[in-house]
Design an enzyme around this catalytic site. Structure first.
Site: not given
Ligand code: UDX
Length: 437
Positions: A30, A121, A150, A152, A255, A258
């Protein structure tokens, strides 16, 4: 295998630690010296449950190290992962600056046959362009493979070790064999496909998950109008295996770093290919509207919030992360401040010093400080600590218990019985009650 990872953010660090954990020798590179200094001591720059113990374990087993030098970092590598950020640019396009910079940094340091793995990505077609650049400039045979992540935030290690699939985008038999050798210890199904399909699988997966969320949020808004309950509707829908219960929780919108980025990114990819992706445009618009819904609901109860103390419970874009990028809370706080409210925000782990926080709010250390004598409270992130609050707590601490619950953390009936004005998302609309004071 000797593996280098360029970029030690949420993706690069977790990927590097995971590959070391399954037995590879990994060097993470990095440009940020402070970050590398801390990582060498096992201090993680990101909040990811379990990551620091794995960093320390693999450093002690001499399978993981960190450097700021590209030369040092890739000297012994036969496989180099590119895991740098590809954020949203100023007008919504995919900003490839860091990716291009990293590619140019490594091309001159390659000192033998090498596989470059695109973990970031990236737009469809990036693999082909990078392959072309390497063919023209590298001194040795370089094969570019796509391998999107993928992960989270907050559960990245379990998504890495217990993921549903590993996508490998390549047409080179040797490179495919190497990627199979690297990933076999994960014991996760591997899908071999073309680079373009691999690149699109990533965007399409995130865009589909975002679509599910925007859809259930619209159904929740309809529930408020017709008097149905979104949690019951979502439960009944999710039992259908074709729909599935995950990513079907209504709230205050998605939010993070991603979904917002990748939905806009896919829109750009479609646009550049001559396609107007109408459905995806609506998903993005719906989400933007949903992020404003808490303030909208609050203003149906309070004529004005000018000079009022408003508590914001939860700032991170979701629980178990300190990440506030594109967090709904930021937009909510901006709207409240614009209308003259005094915003007191609480989050269990978001640092007060986080520079992305708006200046004109007070980040407090305890929930009670936010709620004490507050005129209203907005529940924005469903942290366990916040969900454990009792209806009595709000009544005891707040001047005027008006609650708008953006993540449906509480029982509306309990609130009404205590005479608390309570609104949430998709649970049959406003719970009418006199605010007894
Ligand atoms: C996401 C994808 O899930 C992951 O596979 C990818 O690699 C990166 O982006 P992440 O952004 O870390 O992961 O969070 P995630 O748990 O997916 O939640 C994304 C957003 O959706 C959050 O703001 C969460 O509050 C919202 N969310 C999630 C909802 O509003 N309702 C749900 O049922 C699930």
């Amino acid at each position: 295998m000797n593996i280098s990872i360029v970029g030690t953010g949420y993706v690069g660090l977790v990927t590097g630690v995971g590959l070391a954990e399954i037995g590879h020798h990994v060097t993470c590179i990095d440009i940020n010296e402070e970050k590398i200094r801390k990582l060498k001591k096992g201090i993680s720059p990101i909040y990811e449950p379990g990551i620091e113990s794995l960093i320390l374990k693999n450093i002690s087993k001499e399978r993981l190290d960190f450097t700021t030098s590209f030369d040092e970092g890739i000297r012994f590598a036969d496989t180099i992962y590119l895991a740098v950020g590809t954020p949203t640019g100023i007008d919504g396009e995919i900003d490839m600056t860091s990716f291009d910079k990293a590619s140019n940094e490594i091309v001159d340091s390659i000192n033998g046959p090498t596989i470059i793995v695109i973990k970031s990505t990236v737009p469809v077609g990036t693999n082909n362009s990078l392959q072309k650049m390497m063919n023209e400039r590298a001194q040795h045979k370089v094969t570019v493979v796509s391998n999107p992540e993928f992960l989270r935030e907050g559960r990245a290690l379990s998504d890495l070790f217990e993921g549903d699939r590993i996508i490998i985008g390549s047409e080179d038999k040797e490179a495919i064999k190497t990627m199979e050798r690297i990933n076999t210890p994960f014991d996760i199904p591997m899908v071999i496909t073309s680079p373009k399909s691999a690149e699109l699988i990533k965007y399409a997966s995130n865009a589909f998950l975002a679509t599910k969320i925007s859809f259930i949020n619209e159904i929740a808004n309809l529930c408020d109008l017709v008097g149905a309950d979104i949690q019951e509707v979502s439960f009944g829908m999710g039992l259908d295996k074709r729909i599935g219960s995950q990513f079907l929780q209504a709230g205050t919108g998605y939010g993070g770093s991603c979904f917002p980025k990748d939905t806009l990114g896919l829109l750009q990819i479609a646009k550049e290919s001559g396609m107007k992706f109408q459905l995806l445009q609506e998903v993005i618009k719906t989400n933007s509207k949903q992020q404003k819904i808490l303030v909208k609901k609050l203003l149906t109860k309070m004529d004005t919030i000018n000079g009022k103390k408003i508590a914001i419970l939860g700032v991170a874009f979701k629980p178990n992360t300190d990440d506030i990028r594109e967090a709904p809370a930021l937009r909510i706080i901006e709207e409240l401040s614009n209308q003259g409210a005094l915003v007191y925000a609480y989050d269990p782990i978001v640092e007060k010093s986080n520079k992305a926080l708006p200046q004109n709010i007070r980040m407090v250390d305890m929930i009670e400080e936010a709620l004490n004598q507050a005129d209203a409270a907005l529940i924005v992130t469903e942290w366990e600590e916040i969900k454990k609050l009792k209806a009595e707590d709000f009544k005891k601490w707040m001047k005027c218990p008006i609650i708008v619950d953006g993540r449906n953390c509480f029982d509306p009936n309990e609130m009404v019985q205590l005479g608390i004005y309570y609104q949430s998302i998709g649970r049959g609309g406003e719970k009418k009650s006199l605010v007894l004071k």
